[in-house]
Design a protein around this motif. Structure first.
Motif, PDB file in Angstrom:
ATOM      1  N   PRO A 181       0.834   4.783  -6.226  1.00  0.00           N
ATOM      2  CA  PRO A 181       0.119   4.762  -4.946  1.00  0.00           C
ATOM      3  C   PRO A 181      -1.387   4.891  -5.155  1.00  0.00           C
ATOM      4  O   PRO A 181      -1.834   5.592  -6.065  1.00  0.00           O
ATOM      5  N   VAL A 182      -2.156   4.205  -4.297  1.00  0.00           N
ATOM      6  CA  VAL A 182      -3.619   4.221  -4.396  1.00  0.00           C
ATOM      7  C   VAL A 182      -4.194   4.618  -3.046  1.00  0.00           C
ATOM      8  O   VAL A 182      -3.913   3.973  -2.036  1.00  0.00           O
ATOM      9  N   LEU A 183      -4.997   5.681  -3.046  1.00  0.00           N
ATOM     10  CA  LEU A 183      -5.721   6.095  -1.848  1.00  0.00           C
ATOM     11  C   LEU A 183      -7.097   5.457  -1.905  1.00  0.00           C
ATOM     12  O   LEU A 183      -7.866   5.705  -2.833  1.00  0.00           O
ATOM     13  N   VAL A 184      -7.395   4.607  -0.914  1.00  0.00           N
ATOM     14  CA  VAL A 184      -8.684   3.920  -0.861  1.00  0.00           C
ATOM     15  C   VAL A 184      -9.548   4.588   0.197  1.00  0.00           C
ATOM     16  O   VAL A 184      -9.167   4.670   1.367  1.00  0.00           O
ATOM     17  N   ASP A 185     -10.713   5.081  -0.232  1.00  0.00           N
ATOM     18  CA  ASP A 185     -11.692   5.676   0.660  1.00  0.00           C
ATOM     19  C   ASP A 185     -12.681   4.583   1.063  1.00  0.00           C
ATOM     20  O   ASP A 185     -13.454   4.103   0.244  1.00  0.00           O
ATOM     21  N   PHE A 186     -12.612   4.160   2.330  1.00  0.00           N
ATOM     22  CA  PHE A 186     -13.581   3.203   2.865  1.00  0.00           C
ATOM     23  C   PHE A 186     -14.771   4.024   3.359  1.00  0.00           C
ATOM     24  O   PHE A 186     -14.624   4.874   4.235  1.00  0.00           O
ATOM     25  N   TRP A 187     -15.961   3.782   2.788  1.00  0.00           N
ATOM     26  CA  TRP A 187     -17.129   4.613   3.066  1.00  0.00           C
ATOM     27  C   TRP A 187     -18.395   3.767   3.103  1.00  0.00           C
ATOM     28  O   TRP A 187     -18.363   2.579   2.777  1.00  0.00           O
ATOM     29  N   ALA A 188     -19.506   4.410   3.505  1.00  0.00           N
ATOM     30  CA  ALA A 188     -20.826   3.773   3.481  1.00  0.00           C
ATOM     31  C   ALA A 188     -21.880   4.848   3.209  1.00  0.00           C
ATOM     32  O   ALA A 188     -21.663   6.027   3.517  1.00  0.00           O
ATOM     33  N   ILE A 227      -1.205   9.719  -8.219  1.00  0.00           N
ATOM     34  CA  ILE A 227      -1.896   8.891  -7.223  1.00  0.00           C
ATOM     35  C   ILE A 227      -3.284   8.520  -7.754  1.00  0.00           C
ATOM     36  O   ILE A 227      -3.962   9.350  -8.341  1.00  0.00           O
ATOM     37  N   GLU A 228      -3.662   7.284  -7.541  1.00  0.00           N
ATOM     38  CA  GLU A 228      -4.999   6.812  -7.916  1.00  0.00           C
ATOM     39  C   GLU A 228      -5.893   6.973  -6.692  1.00  0.00           C
ATOM     40  O   GLU A 228      -5.465   6.697  -5.570  1.00  0.00           O
ATOM     41  N   VAL A 229      -7.125   7.433  -6.886  1.00  0.00           N
ATOM     42  CA  VAL A 229      -8.076   7.549  -5.780  1.00  0.00           C
ATOM     43  C   VAL A 229      -9.270   6.647  -6.106  1.00  0.00           C
ATOM     44  O   VAL A 229      -9.857   6.764  -7.178  1.00  0.00           O
ATOM     45  N   VAL A 230      -9.560   5.729  -5.177  1.00  0.00           N
ATOM     46  CA  VAL A 230     -10.675   4.800  -5.375  1.00  0.00           C
ATOM     47  C   VAL A 230     -11.524   4.773  -4.106  1.00  0.00           C
ATOM     48  O   VAL A 230     -11.072   5.182  -3.041  1.00  0.00           O
ATOM     49  N   LYS A 231     -12.766   4.280  -4.250  1.00  0.00           N
ATOM     50  CA  LYS A 231     -13.611   4.138  -3.068  1.00  0.00           C
ATOM     51  C   LYS A 231     -14.161   2.728  -2.991  1.00  0.00           C
ATOM     52  O   LYS A 231     -14.364   2.074  -4.010  1.00  0.00           O
ATOM     53  N   LEU A 274      -3.644   4.629   2.291  1.00  0.00           N
ATOM     54  CA  LEU A 274      -2.806   4.803   1.111  1.00  0.00           C
ATOM     55  C   LEU A 274      -1.949   3.556   0.958  1.00  0.00           C
ATOM     56  O   LEU A 274      -1.228   3.171   1.877  1.00  0.00           O
ATOM     57  N   TYR A 275      -2.091   2.907  -0.189  1.00  0.00           N
ATOM     58  CA  TYR A 275      -1.343   1.683  -0.488  1.00  0.00           C
ATOM     59  C   TYR A 275      -0.256   1.997  -1.502  1.00  0.00           C
ATOM     60  O   TYR A 275      -0.495   2.687  -2.488  1.00  0.00           O
ATOM     61  N   LEU A 309      -0.678  13.776   2.501  1.00  0.00           N
ATOM     62  CA  LEU A 309      -0.273  12.942   1.366  1.00  0.00           C
ATOM     63  C   LEU A 309       0.869  13.561   0.554  1.00  0.00           C
ATOM     64  O   LEU A 309       1.242  13.030  -0.478  1.00  0.00           O
ATOM     65  N   ALA A 310       1.419  14.672   1.040  1.00  0.00           N
ATOM     66  CA  ALA A 310       2.367  15.476   0.265  1.00  0.00           C
ATOM     67  C   ALA A 310       3.506  14.678  -0.360  1.00  0.00           C
ATOM     68  O   ALA A 310       3.860  14.897  -1.525  1.00  0.00           O
ATOM     69  N   GLU A 311       4.084  13.744   0.368  1.00  0.00           N
ATOM     70  CA  GLU A 311       5.230  13.011  -0.189  1.00  0.00           C
ATOM     71  C   GLU A 311       4.859  12.096  -1.342  1.00  0.00           C
ATOM     72  O   GLU A 311       5.719  11.619  -2.076  1.00  0.00           O
ATOM     73  N   TYR A 312       3.552  11.870  -1.553  1.00  0.00           N
ATOM     74  CA  TYR A 312       3.098  10.998  -2.645  1.00  0.00           C
ATOM     75  C   TYR A 312       2.470  11.771  -3.791  1.00  0.00           C
ATOM     76  O   TYR A 312       2.125  11.186  -4.806  1.00  0.00           O
ATOM     77  N   LEU A 313       2.293  13.094  -3.642  1.00  0.00           N
ATOM     78  CA  LEU A 313       1.620  13.900  -4.667  1.00  0.00           C
ATOM     79  C   LEU A 313       2.609  14.595  -5.596  1.00  0.00           C
ATOM     80  O   LEU A 313       3.642  14.992  -5.260  1.00  0.00           O
TER      81      LEU A 313
END
Length: 107
Positions: free
Chosen positions: A22-29, A53-57, A80-81, A103-107
């Motif tokens: 799973p990948v958590l994508v942080d959409f930010w500016a 889990i992978e964390v990306v921005k 979360l993808y 996010l507990a079920e994915y951690l």
């Protein structure tokens, strides 16, 4: 050095949609204050749960196509993808414990 990787419109498919975890994508500016508040929270999450889990921005100003494709309207938005699909969407800044609870079920 941050544990959170940066992705772009060009690398999104390979880094996120085709990831084997799973990948958590942080959409930010840059101009988004709550986004800046989330940066250390997401970095800690990546350090503590990186094996599961992978964390990306993704900077939405520099990469407008991906947020448009996924209907991202507010920042920060964290999608979360899993297996190429959005399985969870979290909008707005959250403390680490609430983010982990969501996010507990994915951690």
């Amino acid at each position: 050095m941050s544990a959170v990787k940066t992705v772009t419109d060009a690398t999104f498919e390979v880094e996120v949609l085709k990831s084997d975890k799973p990948v958590l994508v942080d959409f930010w500016a840059d101009w988004c204050g709550p986004c800046k508040q989330m940066a250390p929270v997401l970095d800690k999450l990546a350090q503590e749960h990186g094996e599961k889990i992978e964390v990306v921005k993704l900077n939405t100003d520099q990469n407008p196509e991906t947020p448009r494709a996924y209907g991202v309207m507010s920042l920060p938005t964290m999608n979360l993808y899993k297996d190429g699909e959005v399985v969870k969407q979290i909008i707005g800044a959250k403390p680490k414990r609430l983010l982990e609870a969501e996010l507990a079920e994915y951690l």
